[in-house]
Design an enzyme around this catalytic site. Structure first.
Site, PDB file in Angstrom:
ATOM      1  N   HIS A  18       8.277  -4.836 -52.256  1.00 20.91           N
ATOM      2  CA  HIS A  18       8.599  -4.714 -53.680  1.00 20.91           C
ATOM      3  C   HIS A  18       9.656  -5.749 -54.026  1.00 20.91           C
ATOM      4  O   HIS A  18      10.752  -5.725 -53.451  1.00 20.91           O
ATOM      5  CB  HIS A  18       9.136  -3.316 -54.005  1.00 20.91           C
ATOM      6  CG  HIS A  18       8.146  -2.230 -53.734  1.00 20.91           C
ATOM      7  ND1 HIS A  18       7.282  -1.756 -54.703  1.00 20.91           N
ATOM      8  CD2 HIS A  18       7.867  -1.530 -52.608  1.00 20.91           C
ATOM      9  CE1 HIS A  18       6.518  -0.799 -54.180  1.00 20.91           C
ATOM     10  NE2 HIS A  18       6.844  -0.653 -52.904  1.00 20.91           N
ATOM     11  N   LYS A  99      -3.807  -2.316 -55.246  1.00 21.00           N
ATOM     12  CA  LYS A  99      -2.990  -1.210 -54.737  1.00 21.00           C
ATOM     13  C   LYS A  99      -3.252   0.047 -55.562  1.00 21.00           C
ATOM     14  O   LYS A  99      -3.059   0.040 -56.784  1.00 21.00           O
ATOM     15  CB  LYS A  99      -1.507  -1.601 -54.833  1.00 21.00           C
ATOM     16  CG  LYS A  99      -0.534  -0.478 -54.471  1.00 21.00           C
ATOM     17  CD  LYS A  99      -0.515  -0.205 -52.982  1.00 21.00           C
ATOM     18  CE  LYS A  99       0.345   1.026 -52.661  1.00 21.00           C
ATOM     19  NZ  LYS A  99       1.764   0.786 -52.814  1.00 21.00           N
ATOM     20  N   HIS A 136      -1.457   4.073 -51.521  1.00 20.50           N
ATOM     21  CA  HIS A 136      -0.307   4.964 -51.321  1.00 20.50           C
ATOM     22  C   HIS A 136      -0.895   6.349 -51.113  1.00 20.50           C
ATOM     23  O   HIS A 136      -1.194   7.057 -52.077  1.00 20.50           O
ATOM     24  CB  HIS A 136       0.635   4.933 -52.530  1.00 20.50           C
ATOM     25  CG  HIS A 136       1.874   5.761 -52.318  1.00 20.50           C
ATOM     26  ND1 HIS A 136       3.143   5.230 -52.331  1.00 20.50           N
ATOM     27  CD2 HIS A 136       2.025   7.079 -52.050  1.00 20.50           C
ATOM     28  CE1 HIS A 136       4.015   6.193 -52.081  1.00 20.50           C
ATOM     29  NE2 HIS A 136       3.367   7.331 -51.915  1.00 20.50           N
ATOM     30  N   HIS A 170       2.263   2.285 -45.518  1.00 20.35           N
ATOM     31  CA  HIS A 170       3.468   2.955 -45.011  1.00 20.35           C
ATOM     32  C   HIS A 170       3.190   4.337 -44.416  1.00 20.35           C
ATOM     33  O   HIS A 170       3.679   5.348 -44.911  1.00 20.35           O
ATOM     34  CB  HIS A 170       4.562   3.027 -46.076  1.00 20.35           C
ATOM     35  CG  HIS A 170       4.130   3.406 -47.464  1.00 20.35           C
ATOM     36  ND1 HIS A 170       3.370   4.512 -47.714  1.00 20.35           N
ATOM     37  CD2 HIS A 170       4.355   2.817 -48.670  1.00 20.35           C
ATOM     38  CE1 HIS A 170       3.146   4.596 -49.011  1.00 20.35           C
ATOM     39  NE2 HIS A 170       3.727   3.584 -49.602  1.00 20.35           N
ATOM     40  N   ASP A 242       7.879  -2.134 -47.018  1.00 22.47           N
ATOM     41  CA  ASP A 242       8.116  -1.271 -48.182  1.00 22.47           C
ATOM     42  C   ASP A 242       9.567  -1.399 -48.645  1.00 22.47           C
ATOM     43  O   ASP A 242      10.144  -0.432 -49.169  1.00 22.47           O
ATOM     44  CB  ASP A 242       7.753   0.192 -47.892  1.00 22.47           C
ATOM     45  CG  ASP A 242       7.596   1.002 -49.184  1.00 22.47           C
ATOM     46  OD1 ASP A 242       7.461   0.392 -50.262  1.00 22.47           O
ATOM     47  OD2 ASP A 242       7.628   2.238 -49.106  1.00 22.47           O
TER      48      ASP A 242
HETATM   49  C1  NCD Z   1       8.719   2.401 -53.906  1.00 26.92           C
HETATM   50  C2  NCD Z   1       9.415   1.759 -55.109  1.00 26.92           C
HETATM   51  O1  NCD Z   1      10.617   1.999 -55.304  1.00 26.92           O
HETATM   52  O2  NCD Z   1       8.776   1.000 -55.823  1.00 26.92           O
HETATM   53  N1  NCD Z   1       9.527   3.494 -53.435  1.00 26.92           N
HETATM   54  C3  NCD Z   1       9.497   4.039 -52.200  1.00 26.92           C
HETATM   55  O3  NCD Z   1      10.173   5.048 -51.989  1.00 26.92           O
HETATM   56  N2  NCD Z   1       8.791   3.502 -51.223  1.00 26.92           N
HETATM   57  C4  NCD Z   1       7.358   2.811 -54.288  1.00 26.92           C
HETATM   58  C5  NCD Z   1       6.488   3.150 -53.119  1.00 26.92           C
HETATM   59  O4  NCD Z   1       6.084   2.285 -52.345  1.00 26.92           O
HETATM   60  O5  NCD Z   1       6.205   4.326 -52.950  1.00 26.92           O
HETATM   61 ZN    ZN Z   2       5.914   0.561 -51.580  1.00 21.59          ZN
END
Ligand code: NCD
Ligand code: ZN
Length: 341
Positions: A18, A99, A136, A170, A242
């Site tokens: 991200h 995604k 996800h 993940h 992630d």
């Molecule tokens: C991610 C985000 O903040 O965009 N948060 C997380 O806890 N991993 C979103 C995601 O990948 O679930």
């Molecule tokens: Zn993520």
């Protein structure tokens, strides 16, 4: 390639990242470009990335903030919704994958899908066009059971779309690791933090907001199964960090945002972990070769060198007007660092 003091990784890849946008993008992206030859860029911006135009513009913004740090290939993704063939064709020059977020399961998933069945026509197109589906995989059930409950959906998708390349993103459970061996078209990413922590680290003592993420860390036996698969460089498992930054005030607050910001420490922390378990020679497969083979990636050659020199992870990263973000392992000494050379 490794001796006891240096470690060279060829075109390391972060298969789940991200980067956000604007100031946060400027703050976090150089950390990834410094360590990785490329990364799969998540589309959960506000609003999400849902067209070829948005995807290309976002890619350009990413390349701009990484300019001068190191050659970095953003592998772009669209946020899953109903797409027509012409919409997908228009995005294809820079489209790596799509995604899928179920509605409401994580940060910025409000426009996620409500029905897997209704998503099938787009999946059929993706299968025909060779576009991978990244998922996800959580239900909205009890928080510790969400991934396990979703596994039957993975089984159904893998069976109904045998030529669709599906990535369970993940993964956090031993059961997900086992599923990898049952379906040829199922693959997975795993985060470095899920190789290390359990729910105890998040909430067993004082609550640790910077370890709070979705999916939530699970039981010791889950962590051990993930770690064993990573250390063995399981051929269907890829490193996807992630890394999900939130401003410090959004984490250290009533109603903590989900996401661990691991980008600044990823390769040093992985080198430490693999070395501790005598598996350093398998790190190359886990951080690159598996992903290159699974997806047939054509990433420019770039090697990243680590040196065995201790450094202390800053308590917080903040730069002038850019947002303050607390990294994973803040304040800890790591034995490996990324070499500038
Ligand atoms: C991610 C985000 O903040 O965009 N948060 C997380 O806890 N991993 C979103 C995601 O990948 O679930
Ligand atoms: Zn993520």
């Amino acid at each position: 390639m490794a001796d006891s003091r240096t470690l060279t990784l060829n075109r390391p890849l972060d298969m789940h990242l991200h980067l956000r946008d604007d100031d946060m993008l400027r703050m976090v992206a150089p950390h990834s470009a410094a360590q990785f030859a490329g990364a799969v860029i998540m589309p959960n911006l506000v609003p999400p990335v849902t067209s070829g135009e948005m995807l290309t513009a976002y890619r350009t913004r990413i390349l701009k903030v990484c300019n001068g740090v190191g050659e970095f290939e953003p592998l772009m993704t669209l946020f899953f919704q109903h797409y027509t063939e012409s919409q997908l064709s228009a995005a294809q020059p820079h489209l790596f994958a799509i995604k899928l977020y179920p509605h409401g399961v994580t940060t910025n998933s409000e426009s996620g899908i409500h029905s897997i069945n209704a998503a099938e026509p787009t999946m059929r197109l993706m299968e025909e066009m060779g576009i991978p589906l990244l998922v996800h995989g959580e239900t909205t059930g009890f928080v510790m059971d969400r991934e396990r409950e979703f596994l039957t959906i993975y089984e159904r998708l893998a069976t109904r779309f045998p030529r669709l390349r599906i990535v369970m993103e993940h993964i956090t459970t031993a059961a997900a690791v086992q599923l990898l061996d049952r379906f040829e078209n199922l693959h997975a990413t795993v985060t470095p933090h899920h190789l290390v922590i359990t729910l105890d680290d998040v909430a067993g003592g004082l609550l640790q907001p910077h370890l709070f993420c979705k999916p939530i860390a699970k039981r010791p036996e889950d962590r051990d199964a993930l770690l064993a698969a990573a250390l063995a460089a399981h051929p269907k498992l890829m490193m996807g960090s992630d890394s999900a930054p939130h401003p410090r005030h959004a984490k250290e607050s009533c109603g903590c945002a989900a996401g661990v910001w691991s980008a600044p420490v990823l390769l040093p922390r992985l080198a430490e972990l693999f070395e501790k378990h005598g598996a350093l020679e398998r790190l190359q497969a886990f951080v690159s070769d598996n992903a290159v083979r699974i997806h047939g990636l054509n990433i420019p050659q770039r090697s990243v060198k680590l040196v065995r020199e201790p450094w202390t992870v800053p308590a917080v990263y903040a730069g002038g007007e850019l947002p303050a973000v607390v990294p994973w392992e803040a304040g800890r000494e790591l034995p490996w660092r990324v070499s500038a050379a």
